[in-house]
Design a protein around this motif. Structure first.
Motif, PDB file in Angstrom:
ATOM      1  N   PRO A   1      83.981  44.040  87.469  1.00  0.00           N
ATOM      2  CA  PRO A   1      82.811  44.912  87.598  1.00  0.00           C
ATOM      3  C   PRO A   1      81.508  44.114  87.531  1.00  0.00           C
ATOM      4  O   PRO A   1      81.472  43.001  86.999  1.00  0.00           O
ATOM      5  N   VAL A   2      80.443  44.700  88.023  1.00  0.00           N
ATOM      6  CA  VAL A   2      79.150  44.039  88.164  1.00  0.00           C
ATOM      7  C   VAL A   2      78.680  43.332  86.892  1.00  0.00           C
ATOM      8  O   VAL A   2      78.157  42.228  86.948  1.00  0.00           O
ATOM      9  N   HIS A   3      78.840  43.924  85.746  1.00  0.00           N
ATOM     10  CA  HIS A   3      78.309  43.353  84.503  1.00  0.00           C
ATOM     11  C   HIS A   3      79.344  42.540  83.721  1.00  0.00           C
ATOM     12  O   HIS A   3      79.119  42.222  82.551  1.00  0.00           O
ATOM     13  N   ASP A   4      80.446  42.172  84.358  1.00  0.00           N
ATOM     14  CA  ASP A   4      81.478  41.391  83.685  1.00  0.00           C
ATOM     15  C   ASP A   4      80.910  40.047  83.229  1.00  0.00           C
ATOM     16  O   ASP A   4      80.042  39.469  83.883  1.00  0.00           O
ATOM     17  N   GLU A   5      81.422  39.540  82.119  1.00  0.00           N
ATOM     18  CA  GLU A   5      80.914  38.279  81.566  1.00  0.00           C
ATOM     19  C   GLU A   5      81.133  37.089  82.491  1.00  0.00           C
ATOM     20  O   GLU A   5      80.423  36.088  82.395  1.00  0.00           O
TER      21      GLU A   5
ATOM     22  N   TYR B   1      80.221  36.769  85.382  1.00  0.00           N
ATOM     23  CA  TYR B   1      79.009  36.586  86.174  1.00  0.00           C
ATOM     24  C   TYR B   1      77.830  36.086  85.335  1.00  0.00           C
ATOM     25  O   TYR B   1      76.777  35.774  85.878  1.00  0.00           O
ATOM     26  N   GLN B   2      77.978  36.059  84.032  1.00  0.00           N
ATOM     27  CA  GLN B   2      76.880  35.698  83.136  1.00  0.00           C
ATOM     28  C   GLN B   2      76.877  34.204  82.845  1.00  0.00           C
ATOM     29  O   GLN B   2      77.915  33.614  82.584  1.00  0.00           O
TER      30      GLN B   2
END
Length: 149
Positions: A130-134, A136-137
């Motif tokens: 999902p968009v806010h998955d870690e 991507y961070q």
């Protein structure tokens, strides 16, 4: 655990342990070039390095790149660990180099993250995290560049 089976893993971990926990960037800019294989990153980074009279670094860093072929033949989790460790070793080199001149980097964390995502989803777009998955961070403990192209 894999150091018993892959002696080079012990050497990578030894280098990683020598890196400071929190690297701080120097006063010169840090620019990362990302992209697919054979798209001209090496040519562009060399040209930018020469134009800016900078320092060129690559991922994985030179101190571990001789073991790349060994880890590329390992299962995905071990391969990912090698490249992740390489990012932290590279961050230490970036911190030092950025006190002396602009730093140009041929690949960094983004390539590792993209590979991780690709191997986890087996190429199926519908299986993307999902968009806010870690994934991507940006890791909080990894030195951040000034610009990524």
């Amino acid at each position: 655990q894999c150091a018993a089976r892959i002696p080079e893993a012990g050497a990578v971990l030894d280098l990683l342990e020598k890196c400071p926990e929190h690297q701080e960037k120097g006063g010169f800019p840090v620019v990362v070039f990302e992209g697919l294989d054979a798209t001209g990153k090496t040519t562009v980074t060399q040209s930018v390095k020469e134009t800016l009279n900078g320092i060129l670094l690559r991922s994985p860093p030179a101190c571990i790149s001789q073991w790349r072929t060994i880890f590329d033949d390992e299962p995905a989790p071990i391969k990912r660990a090698f490249y992740a460790a390489g990012n932290y070793i590279l961050a230490s080199e970036i911190a030092k180099a950025s006190t002396q001149a602009p730093v140009i980097i041929d690949r960094y964390w983004h390539s590792t993250a993209a590979y991780t995502i690709a191997t986890e989803i087996n190429g199926k777009v519908q299986d993307l995290p999902p968009v806010h998955d870690e994934v991507y961070q940006w890791p909080e403990d990894l030195l951040k560049p000034d610009l990524v192209l």
